[in-house]
Design a protein around this motif. Structure first.
Motif, short mmCIF file in Angstrom:
data_model
loop_
_atom_site.label_atom_id
_atom_site.label_comp_id
_atom_site.label_asym_id
_atom_site.label_seq_id
_atom_site.Cartn_x
_atom_site.Cartn_y
_atom_site.Cartn_z
N TYR A 123 7.15 6.63 -0.05
CA TYR A 123 5.70 6.45 0.01
C TYR A 123 5.08 7.48 0.95
O TYR A 123 5.63 7.78 2.02
CB TYR A 123 5.35 5.05 0.49
CG TYR A 123 5.89 3.94 -0.40
CD1 TYR A 123 6.18 4.15 -1.73
CD2 TYR A 123 6.09 2.66 0.13
CE1 TYR A 123 6.67 3.13 -2.53
CE2 TYR A 123 6.58 1.64 -0.67
CZ TYR A 123 6.88 1.88 -2.00
OH TYR A 123 7.36 0.86 -2.79
N SER A 128 1.48 4.87 3.92
CA SER A 128 2.54 4.01 4.46
C SER A 128 2.17 3.47 5.84
O SER A 128 2.33 2.28 6.11
CB SER A 128 3.85 4.79 4.54
OG SER A 128 4.88 4.02 5.11
N VAL A 131 -1.95 1.87 5.90
CA VAL A 131 -2.25 0.75 4.99
C VAL A 131 -1.05 -0.19 4.84
O VAL A 131 -1.11 -1.34 5.26
CB VAL A 131 -2.69 1.28 3.61
CG1 VAL A 131 -3.13 0.12 2.71
CG2 VAL A 131 -3.81 2.30 3.74
N LEU A 132 0.02 0.30 4.24
CA LEU A 132 1.14 -0.59 3.92
C LEU A 132 1.78 -1.20 5.16
O LEU A 132 2.14 -2.38 5.17
CB LEU A 132 2.20 0.17 3.13
CG LEU A 132 2.03 0.27 1.62
CD1 LEU A 132 3.23 0.99 1.02
CD2 LEU A 132 1.84 -1.09 0.99
N PHE A 135 -0.48 -3.88 6.37
CA PHE A 135 -0.44 -4.99 5.42
C PHE A 135 0.81 -5.83 5.65
O PHE A 135 0.75 -7.06 5.76
CB PHE A 135 -0.45 -4.44 3.99
CG PHE A 135 -0.21 -5.49 2.93
CD1 PHE A 135 -1.27 -6.23 2.43
CD2 PHE A 135 1.07 -5.73 2.44
CE1 PHE A 135 -1.05 -7.21 1.46
CE2 PHE A 135 1.29 -6.69 1.48
CZ PHE A 135 0.24 -7.44 0.98
N HIS A 136 1.97 -5.17 5.73
CA HIS A 136 3.24 -5.85 5.95
C HIS A 136 3.21 -6.63 7.27
O HIS A 136 3.60 -7.81 7.32
CB HIS A 136 4.34 -4.80 5.97
CG HIS A 136 5.74 -5.35 5.94
ND1 HIS A 136 6.78 -4.69 5.35
CD2 HIS A 136 6.27 -6.47 6.49
CE1 HIS A 136 7.90 -5.39 5.50
NE2 HIS A 136 7.61 -6.47 6.20
N SER A 188 -6.70 6.56 2.48
CA SER A 188 -6.06 5.55 3.32
C SER A 188 -7.10 4.73 4.08
O SER A 188 -6.91 3.53 4.30
CB SER A 188 -5.06 6.19 4.28
OG SER A 188 -5.69 6.78 5.41
N PHE A 195 -8.49 -3.52 2.23
CA PHE A 195 -7.52 -4.49 2.75
C PHE A 195 -8.22 -5.57 3.57
O PHE A 195 -7.96 -6.77 3.40
CB PHE A 195 -6.48 -3.76 3.61
CG PHE A 195 -5.81 -4.62 4.65
CD1 PHE A 195 -4.79 -5.47 4.31
CD2 PHE A 195 -6.24 -4.57 5.98
CE1 PHE A 195 -4.18 -6.28 5.27
CE2 PHE A 195 -5.63 -5.36 6.94
CZ PHE A 195 -4.60 -6.22 6.59
N TRP A 314 -4.91 -5.19 -2.84
CA TRP A 314 -4.01 -6.19 -2.27
C TRP A 314 -2.78 -6.37 -3.15
O TRP A 314 -1.64 -6.42 -2.65
CB TRP A 314 -4.75 -7.52 -2.12
CG TRP A 314 -3.99 -8.52 -1.31
CD1 TRP A 314 -3.08 -9.43 -1.77
CD2 TRP A 314 -4.04 -8.69 0.11
NE1 TRP A 314 -2.57 -10.16 -0.73
CE2 TRP A 314 -3.15 -9.74 0.44
CE3 TRP A 314 -4.78 -8.08 1.12
CZ2 TRP A 314 -2.95 -10.16 1.74
CZ3 TRP A 314 -4.58 -8.52 2.42
CH2 TRP A 314 -3.68 -9.55 2.72
N CYS A 317 -0.44 -3.46 -2.68
CA CYS A 317 0.29 -3.57 -1.41
C CYS A 317 1.43 -4.58 -1.52
O CYS A 317 2.52 -4.36 -0.99
CB CYS A 317 -0.67 -3.93 -0.28
SG CYS A 317 -1.79 -2.60 0.20
N GLU A 318 1.18 -5.68 -2.19
CA GLU A 318 2.24 -6.67 -2.40
C GLU A 318 3.40 -6.05 -3.20
O GLU A 318 4.58 -6.23 -2.86
CB GLU A 318 1.70 -7.88 -3.14
CG GLU A 318 0.81 -8.78 -2.31
CD GLU A 318 0.33 -10.01 -3.07
OE1 GLU A 318 0.12 -11.05 -2.44
OE2 GLU A 318 0.19 -9.91 -4.31
N SER A 321 5.21 -3.19 -1.05
CA SER A 321 5.88 -3.65 0.17
C SER A 321 6.90 -4.75 -0.09
O SER A 321 7.85 -4.94 0.68
CB SER A 321 4.85 -4.16 1.18
OG SER A 321 4.24 -5.36 0.72
#
Length: 326
Positions: A123, A128, A131-132, A135-136, A188, A195, A314, A317-318, A321
């Motif tokens: 990614y 990464s 954002v990700l 999110f994680h 991003s 997000f 969203w 991202c799910e 991740s």
């Protein structure tokens, strides 16, 4: 979505984080501030701590974090790499073991306009990290956020959020188009705003509100290390000697002013019943006027607070991740 329109905030572009938090008692509250050992994050940690909060700072560079936070020995420093899912899980596990409730999550860390890099999953690094990774982290800390019954999540976006949303949603990692560092940064920050909008919609029934925030243009932080000084000078961020120009009315701020909107969104009683709104200059932003995408504007593009796009982001991202809210 709550109304995206300014309210009667007593603060301005020149207000500092310490002015914003005056009179607010955070004793007994717990806060996590990513990137809380440099720039805006360091100032955010400083004022939250002064207001009585227990602050946890996740850090990729532990030596730098310990050095910069040496005068705040009660701030807890823990290792975390936002581009490493295992590191995120380990950090969250340690926090949850000691803190069943988390009142504030400030997703402040970020990277800007660097050369093309990819994480271990392939990614793109700005998506990464900005954002990700956040999110994680938010998903893993969700049990403590909901348990707080009144938690707030602040996600640092940017005036540079005017991105091609369709391209973002179809190719967030530049797998099918040429990489451009500034385009990647803008998308991003658009994704960061989306997000927060999605998180607020999902969290409000559980007492969690979320806010995308534009801190202003701050050249004196590590975030600007990849910026060409000629570009910064052309935009009025620095003078000919390379010194930052502080002109908050034009959008260029110091760290104390830059952290103010983060603190306002995280603590202001004026937002007690409002969430999912993009904030700047210690207020809810107006919608951007058509055709105005200047980096000094405090207004927000309707595209980055759109509920449908937020929901799609969203889901992406799910998928990328492999995590979701509990």
């Amino acid at each position: 979505m709550s109304a995206q329109a300014p309210i009667a905030s007593p603060f301005t572009a020149s207000s500092t984080a310490q002015e914003v938090i005056a009179g607010i008692d955070l004793s007994g509250k717990c806060a996590v501030v990513t990137g809380g050992y440099a720039g805006l994050g360091l100032e955010t940690v400083r004022v939250l701590r002064l207001a009585g909060a227990q602050v946890i700072v996740p850090a990729r560079d532990l030596e730098k974090a310990r050095r910069n936070l040496a005068d705040m020995p009660d701030v807890r420093i823990e290792p975390l790499d936002l581009m490493d899912p295992t590191s995120i899980d380990d950090f969250a596990g340690r926090v949850l073991a000691d803190h069943p409730t988390l009142d504030l999550l400030i997703n402040n860390a970020g990277t800007m306009a660097g050369p093309l890099l990819r994480d271990g999953r392939g990614y793109e690094s700005q998506f990464s990290t900005n954002v990700l990774g956040h999110f994680h982290l938010t998903c893993r800390l969700w049990p403590a956020l909901t348990a707080a019954q009144g938690a707030r999540v602040v996600a640092l976006s940017s005036a540079n959020h005017h991105a091609d949303i369709a391209a973002l949603l179809h190719d967030p990692n530049f797998a099918r188009r040429p990489y451009d560092p500034w385009q990647a940064y803008a998308q991003s920050k658009a994704a960061t705003a989306l997000f927060a909008v999605a998180l607020d919609a999902l969290g409000r029934s559980k007492g969690v509100r979320a806010y995308p925030v534009h801190p202003g243009g701050i050249f004196e932080t590590d975030l600007a290390r990849h910026m060409d000084p000629a570009i910064a000078e052309a935009y009025g961020m620095i003078d000919k000697e390379g010194r930052p120009i502080i002109a908050p009315e034009k959008g260029w701020k110091n760290s104390q002013q830059g952290a103010a909107t983060t603190i306002w969104a995280a603590t202001s009683p004026m937002l007690a019943a409002i969430g999912g709104v993009y904030c700047a200059d210690c207020n809810i932003s107006a919608l951007v006027e058509p055709g105005n995408q200047a980096l000094t504007t405090n207004a927000v593009s309707p595209s980055v607070i759109d509920q449908v796009s937020a929901g799609r982001l969203w889901q992406i991202c799910e998928q990328l991740s492999g995590v979701a809210l509990d």
